[in-house]
Scaffold this active site. Structure first.
Site, PDB file in Angstrom:
ATOM      1  N   ASN A 162     -14.899 -42.283  -1.564  1.00  0.00           N
ATOM      2  CA  ASN A 162     -15.282 -43.582  -1.021  1.00  0.00           C
ATOM      3  C   ASN A 162     -15.264 -43.496   0.515  1.00  0.00           C
ATOM      4  O   ASN A 162     -14.223 -43.194   1.107  1.00  0.00           O
ATOM      5  CB  ASN A 162     -14.293 -44.642  -1.532  1.00  0.00           C
ATOM      6  CG  ASN A 162     -14.631 -46.034  -1.037  1.00  0.00           C
ATOM      7  OD1 ASN A 162     -14.947 -46.222   0.134  1.00  0.00           O
ATOM      8  ND2 ASN A 162     -14.567 -47.010  -1.907  1.00  0.00           N
ATOM      9  N   HIS A 221     -14.381 -46.503   4.756  1.00  0.00           N
ATOM     10  CA  HIS A 221     -13.583 -46.573   5.983  1.00  0.00           C
ATOM     11  C   HIS A 221     -14.102 -45.687   7.113  1.00  0.00           C
ATOM     12  O   HIS A 221     -13.606 -45.765   8.232  1.00  0.00           O
ATOM     13  CB  HIS A 221     -12.107 -46.344   5.670  1.00  0.00           C
ATOM     14  CG  HIS A 221     -11.589 -47.448   4.783  1.00  0.00           C
ATOM     15  ND1 HIS A 221     -11.688 -48.777   5.141  1.00  0.00           N
ATOM     16  CD2 HIS A 221     -11.058 -47.439   3.538  1.00  0.00           C
ATOM     17  CE1 HIS A 221     -11.231 -49.531   4.167  1.00  0.00           C
ATOM     18  NE2 HIS A 221     -10.834 -48.742   3.172  1.00  0.00           N
ATOM     19  N   HIS A 237     -18.969 -49.532  -0.944  1.00  0.00           N
ATOM     20  CA  HIS A 237     -18.835 -50.910  -1.416  1.00  0.00           C
ATOM     21  C   HIS A 237     -19.582 -51.818  -0.437  1.00  0.00           C
ATOM     22  O   HIS A 237     -19.190 -51.931   0.717  1.00  0.00           O
ATOM     23  CB  HIS A 237     -17.332 -51.260  -1.456  1.00  0.00           C
ATOM     24  CG  HIS A 237     -17.024 -52.611  -2.024  1.00  0.00           C
ATOM     25  ND1 HIS A 237     -15.739 -53.066  -2.222  1.00  0.00           N
ATOM     26  CD2 HIS A 237     -17.825 -53.625  -2.436  1.00  0.00           C
ATOM     27  CE1 HIS A 237     -15.770 -54.280  -2.732  1.00  0.00           C
ATOM     28  NE2 HIS A 237     -17.024 -54.643  -2.860  1.00  0.00           N
ATOM     29  N   ARG A 262     -19.814 -55.016   0.574  1.00  0.00           N
ATOM     30  CA  ARG A 262     -19.075 -56.276   0.410  1.00  0.00           C
ATOM     31  C   ARG A 262     -19.909 -57.459   0.872  1.00  0.00           C
ATOM     32  O   ARG A 262     -20.771 -57.330   1.730  1.00  0.00           O
ATOM     33  CB  ARG A 262     -17.774 -56.221   1.215  1.00  0.00           C
ATOM     34  CG  ARG A 262     -16.732 -55.278   0.657  1.00  0.00           C
ATOM     35  CD  ARG A 262     -15.410 -55.472   1.386  1.00  0.00           C
ATOM     36  NE  ARG A 262     -14.772 -56.703   0.971  1.00  0.00           N
ATOM     37  CZ  ARG A 262     -13.751 -56.769   0.112  1.00  0.00           C
ATOM     38  NH1 ARG A 262     -13.225 -55.684  -0.389  1.00  0.00           N
ATOM     39  NH2 ARG A 262     -13.241 -57.922  -0.221  1.00  0.00           N
ATOM     40  N   ARG A 301     -18.013 -56.089   5.794  1.00  0.00           N
ATOM     41  CA  ARG A 301     -17.009 -55.687   6.783  1.00  0.00           C
ATOM     42  C   ARG A 301     -17.018 -54.192   7.084  1.00  0.00           C
ATOM     43  O   ARG A 301     -16.516 -53.767   8.096  1.00  0.00           O
ATOM     44  CB  ARG A 301     -15.611 -56.145   6.362  1.00  0.00           C
ATOM     45  CG  ARG A 301     -15.063 -55.414   5.178  1.00  0.00           C
ATOM     46  CD  ARG A 301     -13.621 -55.775   4.944  1.00  0.00           C
ATOM     47  NE  ARG A 301     -13.478 -57.103   4.379  1.00  0.00           N
ATOM     48  CZ  ARG A 301     -12.456 -57.447   3.587  1.00  0.00           C
ATOM     49  NH1 ARG A 301     -11.512 -56.582   3.321  1.00  0.00           N
ATOM     50  NH2 ARG A 301     -12.365 -58.654   3.091  1.00  0.00           N
ATOM     51  N   GLU A 330     -20.499 -50.002  -5.234  1.00  0.00           N
ATOM     52  CA  GLU A 330     -19.635 -51.072  -5.752  1.00  0.00           C
ATOM     53  C   GLU A 330     -20.189 -52.414  -5.298  1.00  0.00           C
ATOM     54  O   GLU A 330     -20.512 -52.589  -4.121  1.00  0.00           O
ATOM     55  CB  GLU A 330     -18.214 -50.914  -5.205  1.00  0.00           C
ATOM     56  CG  GLU A 330     -17.512 -49.682  -5.713  1.00  0.00           C
ATOM     57  CD  GLU A 330     -16.136 -49.527  -5.089  1.00  0.00           C
ATOM     58  OE1 GLU A 330     -15.498 -48.517  -5.375  1.00  0.00           O
ATOM     59  OE2 GLU A 330     -15.710 -50.404  -4.308  1.00  0.00           O
ATOM     60  N   THR A 360      -9.768 -54.360  -2.642  1.00  0.00           N
ATOM     61  CA  THR A 360      -9.947 -54.923  -3.990  1.00  0.00           C
ATOM     62  C   THR A 360      -8.585 -54.978  -4.695  1.00  0.00           C
ATOM     63  O   THR A 360      -8.037 -53.952  -5.076  1.00  0.00           O
ATOM     64  CB  THR A 360     -10.943 -54.052  -4.794  1.00  0.00           C
ATOM     65  OG1 THR A 360     -12.014 -53.688  -3.926  1.00  0.00           O
ATOM     66  CG2 THR A 360     -11.486 -54.809  -5.981  1.00  0.00           C
ATOM     67  N   GLU A 399     -13.622 -48.287 -14.868  1.00  0.00           N
ATOM     68  CA  GLU A 399     -12.784 -47.660 -13.842  1.00  0.00           C
ATOM     69  C   GLU A 399     -11.463 -48.415 -13.852  1.00  0.00           C
ATOM     70  O   GLU A 399     -11.436 -49.632 -13.628  1.00  0.00           O
ATOM     71  CB  GLU A 399     -13.442 -47.717 -12.460  1.00  0.00           C
ATOM     72  CG  GLU A 399     -12.522 -47.082 -11.405  1.00  0.00           C
ATOM     73  CD  GLU A 399     -13.215 -46.756 -10.096  1.00  0.00           C
ATOM     74  OE1 GLU A 399     -14.432 -46.464 -10.100  1.00  0.00           O
ATOM     75  OE2 GLU A 399     -12.518 -46.794  -9.069  1.00  0.00           O
ATOM     76  N   HIS A 413      -8.140 -46.385  -6.866  1.00  0.00           N
ATOM     77  CA  HIS A 413      -7.478 -47.344  -5.963  1.00  0.00           C
ATOM     78  C   HIS A 413      -6.080 -46.900  -5.569  1.00  0.00           C
ATOM     79  O   HIS A 413      -5.228 -46.660  -6.422  1.00  0.00           O
ATOM     80  CB  HIS A 413      -7.408 -48.770  -6.514  1.00  0.00           C
ATOM     81  CG  HIS A 413      -7.414 -49.765  -5.381  1.00  0.00           C
ATOM     82  ND1 HIS A 413      -6.299 -50.065  -4.663  1.00  0.00           N
ATOM     83  CD2 HIS A 413      -8.427 -50.433  -4.799  1.00  0.00           C
ATOM     84  CE1 HIS A 413      -6.614 -50.901  -3.701  1.00  0.00           C
ATOM     85  NE2 HIS A 413      -7.909 -51.136  -3.758  1.00  0.00           N
TER      86      HIS A 413
HETATM   87  N1  PXP Z   1     -12.460 -47.762  -6.787  1.00  0.00           N
HETATM   88  C1  PXP Z   1     -12.819 -49.040  -6.547  1.00  0.00           C
HETATM   89  C2  PXP Z   1     -13.558 -49.761  -7.624  1.00  0.00           C
HETATM   90  C3  PXP Z   1     -12.514 -49.669  -5.312  1.00  0.00           C
HETATM   91  O1  PXP Z   1     -12.880 -50.943  -5.113  1.00  0.00           O
HETATM   92  C4  PXP Z   1     -11.854 -48.912  -4.322  1.00  0.00           C
HETATM   93  C5  PXP Z   1     -11.556 -49.539  -2.995  1.00  0.00           C
HETATM   94  O2  PXP Z   1     -12.705 -49.987  -2.391  1.00  0.00           O
HETATM   95  C6  PXP Z   1     -11.528 -47.581  -4.604  1.00  0.00           C
HETATM   96  C7  PXP Z   1     -11.818 -47.032  -5.855  1.00  0.00           C
HETATM   97  C8  PXP Z   1     -10.884 -46.692  -3.602  1.00  0.00           C
HETATM   98  O3  PXP Z   1      -9.629 -47.178  -3.257  1.00  0.00           O
HETATM   99  P1  PXP Z   1      -8.834 -46.491  -2.077  1.00  0.00           P
HETATM  100  O4  PXP Z   1      -9.650 -46.688  -0.839  1.00  0.00           O
HETATM  101  O5  PXP Z   1      -7.540 -47.222  -2.057  1.00  0.00           O
HETATM  102  O6  PXP Z   1      -8.694 -45.036  -2.425  1.00  0.00           O
END
Ligand code: PXP
Length: 239
Positions: free
Chosen positions: A7, A10, A43, A45, A49, A70, A101, A151, A192
């Site tokens: 992901n 960031h 994602h 959003r 953001r 996402e 999330t 997931e 997550h």
């Molecule tokens: N999976 C989903 C569905 C998420 O919404 C997120 C966070 O955006 C992640 C995985 C990744 O989470 P993290 O950034 O905490 O590793």
């Protein structure tokens, strides 16, 4: 060998902090692929953001990269996602005030809406996934509404690992849901809050096929480099 989705939201957070162009999530997506990960997760959003529409369009246009987008259940976001044409979608709950999330979808409340959204994407041959809490009831509803994958939200588990608390019952819940999902013919993913330690523990669950990891990878890359961190996760998932 389990799959790793990285992901890169960031990377965009960091770029947006300066309102300029660096670091570029488009470059990050290419880097993720080069480092051996299996897919990129972004994602889009409602408040934009981090990832913006243009980022999503550019990243989804890279031919040899599988992109997992996402999205919330908002009509406008769903319409945008259909235009962006990712390889996969993952439907997630969204709350404007949350930092990230915070939990899985409320499937009971949104069952019909989610069912319709899944159909829209499946008609376009886009793999669909639902971000759910580790609840067997939600696994069954995911099957009922026609999702391809679930997931499992691992946030609570990851926090227990980080704070060295007892993980037994949360691990059991994730394990049971993974087995049930697999039995029902759903592909099981997890994500997550995961870091090396929590990923290693969950990697022992055979039924989990894909891990989606973001914040830790981007943060740890400050110290060890993006390539090295992705490769470390690949090693964990190989065992
Ligand atoms: N999976 C989903 C569905 C998420 O919404 C997120 C966070 O955006 C992640 C995985 C990744 O989470 P993290 O950034 O905490 O590793």
């Amino acid at each position: 060998m389990k799959r790793l989705g990285v992901n890169i939201d960031h990377v965009a957070t960091l770029r947006n902090a300066r309102g300029e162009y660096h670091p570029d999530p488009f470059q990050a997506a290419k880097f993720v692929k080069k480092s051996g990960a299996n897919s990129v997760t972004i994602h889009l959003r409602e408040d934009r953001r981090h990832i913006k529409d243009l980022d999503a369009r550019k990243i989804c246009s890279i031919k040899d990269i599988q992109v997992n987008l996402e999205i919330s259940t908002r009509d406008q976001i769903v319409r945008n996602a259909l235009k962006i044409k990712p390889n996969f979608i993952c439907i997630v709950p969204e709350n404007r005030k949350e930092v990230t999330t915070e939990g899985g979808l409320n499937l009971l409340k949104n069952k019909n809406k989610i069912k319709k959204i899944i159909k829209l994407f499946k008609n376009r041959k886009i793999r669909t996934s639902l971000f759910i809490n580790p609840s067997e009831k939600d696994v069954k509803i995911s099957k009922d509404v026609g999702a391809d994958c679930i997931e499992i939200h691992t946030g609570k588990f990851a926090n227990l690992v980080k704070s060295k608390k007892n993980i037994k019952s949360e691990l059991l819940r994730i394990n049971r849901c993974s087995k049930l999902g697999f039995k029902l013919g759903l592909e099981v993913h997890a994500g997550h809050g995961l870091d090396y330690k929590s990923t290693k523990i969950l990697s022992k669950i055979n039924e989990i096929e894909e891990f989606n990891i973001g914040h830790f990878i981007i943060g740890e890359s400050v110290f060890n480099g993006f390539d090295k961190v992705i490769k470390n996760f690949k090693k964990i998932l190989r065992k």
